[in-house]
Design an enzyme around this catalytic site. Structure first.
Site, PDB file in Angstrom:
ATOM      1  N   VAL A 128      40.306 -42.006   2.419  1.00 24.42           N
ATOM      2  CA  VAL A 128      40.166 -43.398   2.853  1.00 24.42           C
ATOM      3  C   VAL A 128      39.406 -43.285   4.176  1.00 24.42           C
ATOM      4  O   VAL A 128      39.985 -42.940   5.197  1.00 24.42           O
ATOM      5  CB  VAL A 128      41.535 -44.093   3.031  1.00 24.42           C
ATOM      6  CG1 VAL A 128      41.364 -45.496   3.578  1.00 24.42           C
ATOM      7  CG2 VAL A 128      42.303 -44.105   1.706  1.00 24.42           C
ATOM      8  N   PRO A 129      38.089 -43.524   4.144  1.00 30.80           N
ATOM      9  CA  PRO A 129      37.184 -43.066   5.208  1.00 30.80           C
ATOM     10  C   PRO A 129      37.241 -43.831   6.532  1.00 30.80           C
ATOM     11  O   PRO A 129      36.292 -44.513   6.925  1.00 30.80           O
ATOM     12  CB  PRO A 129      35.812 -43.202   4.545  1.00 30.80           C
ATOM     13  CG  PRO A 129      35.974 -44.349   3.600  1.00 30.80           C
ATOM     14  CD  PRO A 129      37.377 -44.216   3.071  1.00 30.80           C
ATOM     15  N   CYS A 130      38.330 -43.653   7.263  1.00 29.53           N
ATOM     16  CA  CYS A 130      38.432 -44.295   8.572  1.00 29.53           C
ATOM     17  C   CYS A 130      37.440 -43.698   9.569  1.00 29.53           C
ATOM     18  O   CYS A 130      37.132 -44.323  10.583  1.00 29.53           O
ATOM     19  CB  CYS A 130      39.860 -44.227   9.098  1.00 29.53           C
ATOM     20  SG  CYS A 130      40.587 -42.590   9.107  1.00 29.53           S
ATOM     21  N   HIS A 131      36.894 -42.516   9.269  1.00 27.09           N
ATOM     22  CA  HIS A 131      35.899 -41.919  10.169  1.00 27.09           C
ATOM     23  C   HIS A 131      34.611 -42.744  10.194  1.00 27.09           C
ATOM     24  O   HIS A 131      33.829 -42.613  11.122  1.00 27.09           O
ATOM     25  CB  HIS A 131      35.583 -40.475   9.762  1.00 27.09           C
ATOM     26  CG  HIS A 131      35.005 -40.323   8.404  1.00 27.09           C
ATOM     27  ND1 HIS A 131      35.783 -40.294   7.257  1.00 27.09           N
ATOM     28  CD2 HIS A 131      33.715 -40.197   7.990  1.00 27.09           C
ATOM     29  CE1 HIS A 131      34.995 -40.147   6.209  1.00 27.09           C
ATOM     30  NE2 HIS A 131      33.737 -40.087   6.621  1.00 27.09           N
TER      31      HIS A 131
END
EC number: 2.1.1.63
Length: 165
Positions: A128-131
């Site tokens: 889940v690409p919070c970056h």
């Protein structure tokens, strides 16, 4: 029952956890892993088919061969956090959004700080690409608390431009 496996990556050893056929955690540090392990019962080191697939997809991502993940993911959070995580999952590979963009996307344009807190509580970083969420002015901001070096590494893999703080 909770199961976990380890994955050697360019970031070092990461730990992936599963419960009831759902990937529930991706630990970027041994500290976070140990804290979690102390709070759950019935945890066993075993590479299930789901964990093997998660590990495979993670290796493909780091090799530049995978842009999206197709895994059964599950994490516990408030309804607001769930909405934020859903919005994060919609950010395409190689693109970024600001915290304000995510706040607007979840229907709470003034909740920029709450979006930051939801990002911090994301138990499935990378998957889940919070970056991909950076500051409004493209500034590199916190990641998984304070791991901006990891965030920069992931943004560089995806060739996403950002500014050092």
């Amino acid at each position: 029952m909770n199961y976990y496996t380890t994955a050697e990556t360019p970031l070092g050893e990461l730990i992936i956890a599963e419960e009831d056929g759902q990937i529930t955690h991706l630990f970027l540090s041994q500290e976070d892993w140990m804290d979690w392990k102390e709070t759950v019962q019935n945890t066993e080191h075993k590479e299930t088919p789901y964990l093997a697939e998660a590990k495979k997809q993670l290796h493909e991502y780091f090799a530049g061969e995978r842009k999206t993940f197709s895994l059964p993911l599950s994490q516990k959070g408030t309804p607001f956090q769930q909405k934020v995580w859903e919005a994060l999952a919609m950010i395409p590979y190689g693109e970024s959004r600001s915290y304000a963009d995510i706040a607007a996307a979840v229907g709470s344009p003034k909740a920029v700080r709450a979006v930051g807190q939801a990002n911090k509580r994301n138990d499935l970083p990378i998957f889940v690409p919070c970056h991909r969420v950076i500051g409004k002015n493209s500034a590199l901001t916190g990641y998984a608390g304070s791991k901006t070096d990891i965030k920069a590494f992931l943004l560089n893999i995806e060739q996403i431009s950002y500014k050092e703080k």
